[in-house]
Design a protein around this motif. Structure first.
Motif, mmCIF file in Angstrom:
data_model
loop_
_atom_site.group_PDB
_atom_site.id
_atom_site.type_symbol
_atom_site.label_atom_id
_atom_site.label_comp_id
_atom_site.label_asym_id
_atom_site.label_seq_id
_atom_site.Cartn_x
_atom_site.Cartn_y
_atom_site.Cartn_z
ATOM 1 N N ALA A 1 0.581 -1.391 -0.088
ATOM 2 C CA ALA A 1 0.045 -0.157 -0.057
ATOM 3 C C ALA A 1 0.502 1.246 0.030
ATOM 4 O O ALA A 1 0.537 2.177 -0.607
ATOM 5 C CB ALA A 1 -0.908 -0.047 1.250
ATOM 6 N N ARG A 2 2.010 1.197 0.926
ATOM 7 C CA ARG A 2 2.753 2.512 0.992
ATOM 8 C C ARG A 2 3.445 2.648 -0.507
ATOM 9 O O ARG A 2 3.654 3.816 -1.006
ATOM 10 C CB ARG A 2 3.886 2.302 1.786
ATOM 11 N N ALA A 3 3.965 1.376 -1.148
ATOM 12 C CA ALA A 3 4.487 1.626 -2.683
ATOM 13 C C ALA A 3 3.672 2.244 -3.493
ATOM 14 O O ALA A 3 4.027 2.903 -4.369
ATOM 15 C CB ALA A 3 4.899 0.248 -2.964
ATOM 16 N N GLY A 4 2.188 1.615 -3.389
ATOM 17 C CA GLY A 4 1.506 2.254 -4.383
ATOM 18 C C GLY A 4 1.099 3.694 -3.970
ATOM 19 O O GLY A 4 0.963 4.496 -5.306
ATOM 20 N N LEU A 5 1.231 4.109 -2.889
ATOM 21 C CA LEU A 5 1.039 5.617 -2.708
ATOM 22 C C LEU A 5 2.085 6.518 -3.181
ATOM 23 O O LEU A 5 1.912 7.507 -3.690
ATOM 24 C CB LEU A 5 0.684 5.894 -1.145
ATOM 25 N N GLU A 6 3.184 5.912 -3.180
ATOM 26 C CA GLU A 6 4.668 6.305 -3.557
ATOM 27 C C GLU A 6 4.378 6.653 -5.027
ATOM 28 O O GLU A 6 4.684 7.699 -5.663
ATOM 29 C CB GLU A 6 5.963 5.759 -3.394
ATOM 30 N N LYS A 7 3.981 5.715 -5.919
ATOM 31 C CA LYS A 7 3.685 5.771 -7.343
ATOM 32 C C LYS A 7 2.754 6.818 -7.507
ATOM 33 O O LYS A 7 2.894 7.386 -8.486
ATOM 34 C CB LYS A 7 3.269 4.304 -7.670
ATOM 35 N N LEU A 8 1.498 6.896 -6.774
ATOM 36 C CA LEU A 8 0.495 7.898 -7.037
ATOM 37 C C LEU A 8 1.288 9.384 -7.021
ATOM 38 O O LEU A 8 0.876 10.290 -7.766
ATOM 39 C CB LEU A 8 -0.521 7.625 -6.045
ATOM 40 N N LEU B 1 -4.630 14.905 -14.665
ATOM 41 C CA LEU B 1 -3.765 15.212 -13.309
ATOM 42 C C LEU B 1 -3.265 13.745 -12.995
ATOM 43 O O LEU B 1 -2.202 13.990 -12.335
ATOM 44 C CB LEU B 1 -5.104 15.884 -12.346
ATOM 45 N N ILE B 2 -3.873 12.722 -12.944
ATOM 46 C CA ILE B 2 -3.554 11.468 -12.546
ATOM 47 C C ILE B 2 -3.932 10.446 -13.671
ATOM 48 O O ILE B 2 -5.107 10.398 -13.972
ATOM 49 C CB ILE B 2 -4.000 11.043 -11.207
ATOM 50 N N PRO B 3 -3.013 9.711 -14.102
ATOM 51 C CA PRO B 3 -3.419 8.656 -15.230
ATOM 52 C C PRO B 3 -4.145 7.545 -14.512
ATOM 53 O O PRO B 3 -4.072 7.191 -13.037
ATOM 54 C CB PRO B 3 -2.206 8.460 -15.776
ATOM 55 N N ALA B 4 -4.507 6.463 -15.263
ATOM 56 C CA ALA B 4 -4.821 5.091 -14.849
ATOM 57 C C ALA B 4 -3.547 4.637 -14.140
ATOM 58 O O ALA B 4 -2.393 4.315 -14.523
ATOM 59 C CB ALA B 4 -5.457 4.382 -15.737
ATOM 60 N N LEU B 5 -3.863 4.133 -12.685
ATOM 61 C CA LEU B 5 -2.824 3.600 -11.984
ATOM 62 C C LEU B 5 -3.310 2.310 -11.205
ATOM 63 O O LEU B 5 -4.665 2.563 -10.522
ATOM 64 C CB LEU B 5 -2.217 4.572 -10.904
ATOM 65 N N THR B 6 -2.593 1.281 -11.090
ATOM 66 C CA THR B 6 -2.839 0.176 -10.224
ATOM 67 C C THR B 6 -1.953 0.412 -8.839
ATOM 68 O O THR B 6 -0.891 0.407 -9.022
ATOM 69 C CB THR B 6 -2.596 -1.099 -10.778
ATOM 70 N N LEU B 7 -2.689 0.617 -7.798
ATOM 71 C CA LEU B 7 -1.911 0.910 -6.528
ATOM 72 C C LEU B 7 -1.498 -0.217 -5.786
ATOM 73 O O LEU B 7 -0.290 -0.382 -5.388
ATOM 74 C CB LEU B 7 -2.456 2.040 -5.684
ATOM 75 N N ILE B 8 -2.350 -1.354 -5.715
ATOM 76 C CA ILE B 8 -2.005 -2.561 -5.119
ATOM 77 C C ILE B 8 -2.788 -3.651 -5.837
ATOM 78 O O ILE B 8 -3.927 -3.504 -6.256
ATOM 79 C CB ILE B 8 -2.679 -2.488 -3.610
ATOM 80 N N ASP B 9 -1.968 -4.703 -6.159
ATOM 81 C CA ASP B 9 -2.420 -6.020 -6.717
ATOM 82 C C ASP B 9 -1.794 -7.050 -5.870
ATOM 83 O O ASP B 9 -0.583 -7.342 -6.107
ATOM 84 C CB ASP B 9 -1.995 -5.871 -8.173
ATOM 85 N N TRP B 10 -2.637 -7.616 -4.911
ATOM 86 C CA TRP B 10 -1.839 -8.351 -3.897
ATOM 87 C C TRP B 10 -2.664 -9.500 -3.753
ATOM 88 O O TRP B 10 -3.826 -9.651 -3.895
ATOM 89 C CB TRP B 10 -1.744 -7.653 -2.644
ATOM 90 N N SER B 11 -2.258 -10.798 -3.479
ATOM 91 C CA SER B 11 -2.834 -11.925 -3.064
ATOM 92 C C SER B 11 -1.980 -12.758 -1.774
ATOM 93 O O SER B 11 -0.798 -12.520 -1.607
ATOM 94 C CB SER B 11 -2.992 -12.934 -4.163
ATOM 95 N N ALA B 12 -2.673 -13.621 -1.162
ATOM 96 C CA ALA B 12 -2.067 -14.345 -0.234
ATOM 97 C C ALA B 12 -3.078 -15.712 -0.264
ATOM 98 O O ALA B 12 -4.209 -15.682 -0.297
ATOM 99 C CB ALA B 12 -2.306 -13.424 1.195
ATOM 100 N N GLY B 13 -2.047 -16.798 0.306
ATOM 101 C CA GLY B 13 -2.838 -17.993 0.625
ATOM 102 C C GLY B 13 -2.990 -18.977 -0.629
ATOM 103 O O GLY B 13 -2.542 -18.391 -1.901
#
Length: 579
Positions: free
Chosen positions: A383-390, A567-579
Motif C-alpha cells: 500500500a505504501r509503495a502504491g501511494l509512492e507511485k501515486l 492530473l492522474i493517469p490510470a494507476l494500479t496501486l495494489i495488486d496483492w494476494s495471499a494463500g
C-alpha cells in the motif's frame, strides 16, 4: 500374425462343428449304446438335432456340446420344450444365467430328477439310475480328454472343465469410522474444537446381485495420522470350488491386498485416507476451502458364480471414496497503515507489522505457512509503495515542486477466521463443509493531493480529495458462499481549483467535466480461486481511475480559452494476494 475376418471365422467354426459332430457321434454312441441301438439309422439325425438345440442355448465348445447331447440321450432331443420338463424350460429361459451356467444347472437338476424318480418306484433293469448317470457323464469327460489335441483347429482353446458349484451366499459389511472426529466451531469471535456427530451406518447384507454399483463415502485418516476407518466384512458361501474361492481383493491407491478361501470369512480392512501433498514452494499449503480428492478404493468379493439352482451372486464390488477427515482453520489479523505525507522528510515512519498475524491449524496442530504470513506482512508495504507511485504521477503534472499528498489508506483492517474440511451430511454423503467469519474494514481512505497548475504563466492552486470507508463483513456457511465472498467500492474524487494572483491578467478556473473524467479510487477484495486450482486465496486490488480537469483561462484580451488536462493517469496501486 494371421488374422481372420468375420466370414472366414464363421466358415472355420462351421468346419470345426462338422468335425466335432463326427467325433461326438462316435463318443456318445459308446457312452449311450442303448440309445444309439434303439435309434439305429436315426442316431446321426438325433445328435444333429441335439447339437442345434445346444447352439440355441448359446453353447459353442465341443465339450459343452457333448455334455448337453448326453442330457438329450437321457431325456430326448429338445427335452426342455417338452411337457413335464418345465424346470428345464425355466432354466434355459432365465436371462440371468450364462450358457455355461444353464448347462450346469440342467445337469444338476437332471440328477435330482433321477434321484426323485428312483425314490418313488422300484428300479427296473433298463431304467437309468443316479449311479449310471454319474458313470455316463464320467465316460463323456474321459472321452473328451482322450481326443487328440492336434485334431482341433483352434489350438489355443483347450476344452473347458466341467463346472463345479462355487458361489457366494451372502456378504455382510459395515464401515466403522474412527472416533471421535472433531471440527472447528466459531462462536463470538473465537474458535474451538467440537466432536462431530458420529456416522455409524447399520451393517448391510447382500444376498442378490446389485442392480447398480454401491459407493460408500468414508471419513478416515492417512497413514501415521491416527486411527483410520475400517470396513468390517463377513463372507458366507453357497459352495466353493477350491481353496482359491471365495476371493476378496482390496484395491487402493497404494496397492492391492488379496485374501482367499477360509481367510475371507471375517475381515477388517483398513481404509487409509490419502496423505496431504507437500506444500507449494511459492503458494504454501493448499488454499482455503480446498478438499483433497478422495482415495477411490474398491473391495471385490468374487467366486466362480456357479450355482446348482437359481441366479448366482457371482461377484460383488463395493466402491469406497475415502476422504481425509482433517479439519483446517486459518485466522488472520491485520492492522492499519499509519497516515503518511509526501514529500517524505527524513525517514519514513515504521509500518504496523506487529498488528499482522496469519495462523494455520490442522486438527489442533499448527501447520507452517510462512508464505501466507509473508504475503500478509507485505500488504502494508504494498500500500505504501502504491501511494509512492501515486505521488510521483501527481507531482509530474504539477508546476515545479508544488505537489503534495497526505494519505490515510488502510487496506483490510480487522480479522477473519475460516475453517473447512470433509464432513458427513445428514444423509451420510460426504461434502466439504466451510464455516467462516470475516470482519474487515476493506478500505479506510482519506486521500488529499494538492499542487499548482501553470498555463502560459497563469497559475492556480488545485486540490483533490477522495475519502470513504468500505466494509467487508460476512459469515460463510457453506461452499457456495465462497463465490460471494467479495467486496467492491468506488470513492470519487472531488476537485477544487483557486486562481493565484501573480500579476498575470489571465486567471485560471475549472469548468464542468463528465463523470467518467473526474476519476475515483476503485477496488475490490475477497476470496478467489488459486492459480493452481487448489482452493481459494485472499486478494486485494486498488486502482485509480484517470483524473482530469477542464481548465478555463480567462484573458481580458484573448477571451476564454479551454483546455482538458490529465492530473492522474490510470494507476494500479495494489495488486496483492495471499494463500
Amino acid at each position: 500374425m494371421l488374422q481372420l475376418n468375420a466370414d472366414q471365422l464363421e466358415k472355420v467354426e462351421a468346419l470345426q462343428l462338422k468335425r466335432d459332430s463326427r467325433e461326438l457321434l462316435q463318443l456318445l454312441g459308446s457312452v449311450w449304446p442303448a440309445v444309439a441301438e434303439q435309434l439305429q439309422a436315426r442316431w446321426p439325425a438325433f445328435i444333429e438335432v441335439a447339437l442345434e438345440h445346444a447352439q440355441q442355448i448359446g453353447l459353442r465348445h465341443v465339450a459343452e456340446l457333448a455334455r448337453y447331447a448326453s442330457l438329450c440321450c437321457l431325456w430326448g432331443a429338445g427335452f426342455e420344450a417338452k411337457p413335464r420338463f418345465e424346470w428345464a424350460a425355466a432354466i434355459t429361459a432365465d436371462p440371468l444365467l450364462s450358457p455355461t451356467l444353464k448347462l450346469h444347472q440342467l445337469t444338476h437338476r437332471s440328477r435330482e430328477e433321477l434321484v426323485r424318480r428312483a425314490a418313488k418306484a422300484a428300479p427296473t433293469g433298463d431304467a437309468m439310475t443316479p449311479a449310471g448317470y454319474d458313470k455316463a457323464l464320467a465316460a463323456v469327460e474321459a472321452g473328451l480328454g482322450r481326443a487328440a489335441r492336434g485334431r482341433t483347429i483352434f489350438l489355443d482353446q483347450p476344452p473347458p472343465p466341467r463346472p463345479t458349484a462355487c458361489d457366494l451366499a451372502a456378504i455382510t459389511f459395515a464401515v466403522a469410522e474412527p472416533k471421535p472426529l472433531q471440527a472447528y466451531h466459531g462462536q463470538d469471535g473465537s474458535w474451538r474444537r467440537v466432536d462431530l456427530v458420529p456416522w455409524a451406518p447399520q451393517p448391510e447384507t447382500l444376498s442378490a446381485p446389485l442392480d447398480e454399483p454401491r459407493l460408500l463415502p468414508v471419513l478416515s485418516r492417512a497413514v501415521g495420522a491416527g486411527a483410520s476407518a475400517r470396513l468390517q466384512l463377513a463372507v458366507s458361501t453357497e459352495a466353493t470350488c477350491d481353496a482359491h474361492h471365495p476371493e476378496v481383493l482390496h484395491a487402493t491407491g497404494a496397492g492391492r491386498l488379496t485374501w482367499r478361501g477360509a481367510d475371507t470369512a471375517r475381515l477388517s480392512l483398513t481404509l487409509h485416507a490419502p496423505p496431504s501433498p507437500p506444500a507449494d514452494s511459492k503458494l504454501g499449503p493448499a488454499g482455503i476451502a480446498h478438499g483433497e480428492p478422495p482415495d477411490v478404493q474398491s473391495v471385490s468379493i468374487s467366486s466362480c458364480g456357479i450355482r446348482n439352482a437359481g441366479a448366482p451372486l457371482g461377484r460383488i464390488e463395493l466402491g469406497l471414496q475415502v476422504h481425509a477427515a482433517t479439519q483446517r482453520l486459518v485466522e488472520v489479523r491485520h492492522g492499519a497503515l499509519p497516515a503518511l505525507a509526501w514529500p517524505i522528510e527524513g525517514e519514513a515512519p515504521p509500518l504496523n507489522a506487529a498488528g499482522t498475524a496469519c495462523h494455520l491449524e490442522a486438527d489442533g496442530h499448527t501447520e507452517p505457512a510462512p508464505a501466507w504470513l509473508k504475503a500478509w506482512q507485505g500488504l502494508q508495504p504494498a500500500a505504501r509503495a502504491g501511494l509512492e507511485k501515486l505521488f510521483i504521477a501527481w507531482s509530474r503534472h504539477m508546476a515545479g515542486t508544488s505537489g503534495r499528498m497526505e494519505a490515510e489508506l488502510a487496506p483490510l483492517v480487522g480479522q477473519a477466521g475460516i475453517t473447512w474440511g470433509w464432513q458427513h451430511a445428514a444423509d451420510g454423503a460426504v461434502a466439504l463443509h466451510v464455516q467462516g467469519a470475516i470482519d474487515f474494514a476493506a478500505l479506510v481512505l482519506d486521500l488529499r493531493l494538492s499542487g499548482e497548475l501553470d498555463w502560459l504563466g497563469s497559475r492556480a492552486r488545485v486540490s483533490l480529495r477522495a475519502q470513504g470507508r468500505s466494509e467487508w463483513r460476512m459469515n460463510l456457511a457453506d461452499g457456495a458462499a465462497l463465490e460471494q465472498a467479495k467486496a467492491t467500492w468506488r470513492h470519487p474524487f472531488t476537485l477544487s481549483l483557486d486562481a493565484i494572483a501573480n500579476g498575470q491578467p489571465a486567471l485560471l478556473s475549472a469548468g464542468p467535466l463528465a463523470e467518467p473524467l473526474r476519476g475515483a479510487v476503485v477496488g475490490e477484495c475477497g476470496l478467489r480461486p488459486r492459480p493452481d486450482g487448489r482452493g481459494q486465496q485472499w486478494f486485494y486490488r486498488l486502482a485509480i481511475e484517470p483524473v482530469n480537469v477542464c481548465l478555463l483561462r480567462q484573458d481580458p484580451l484573448g477571451g476564454t480559452q479551454r483546455q482538458q488536462r490529465e492530473l492522474i493517469p490510470a494507476l494500479t496501486l495494489i495488486d496483492w494476494s495471499a494463500g
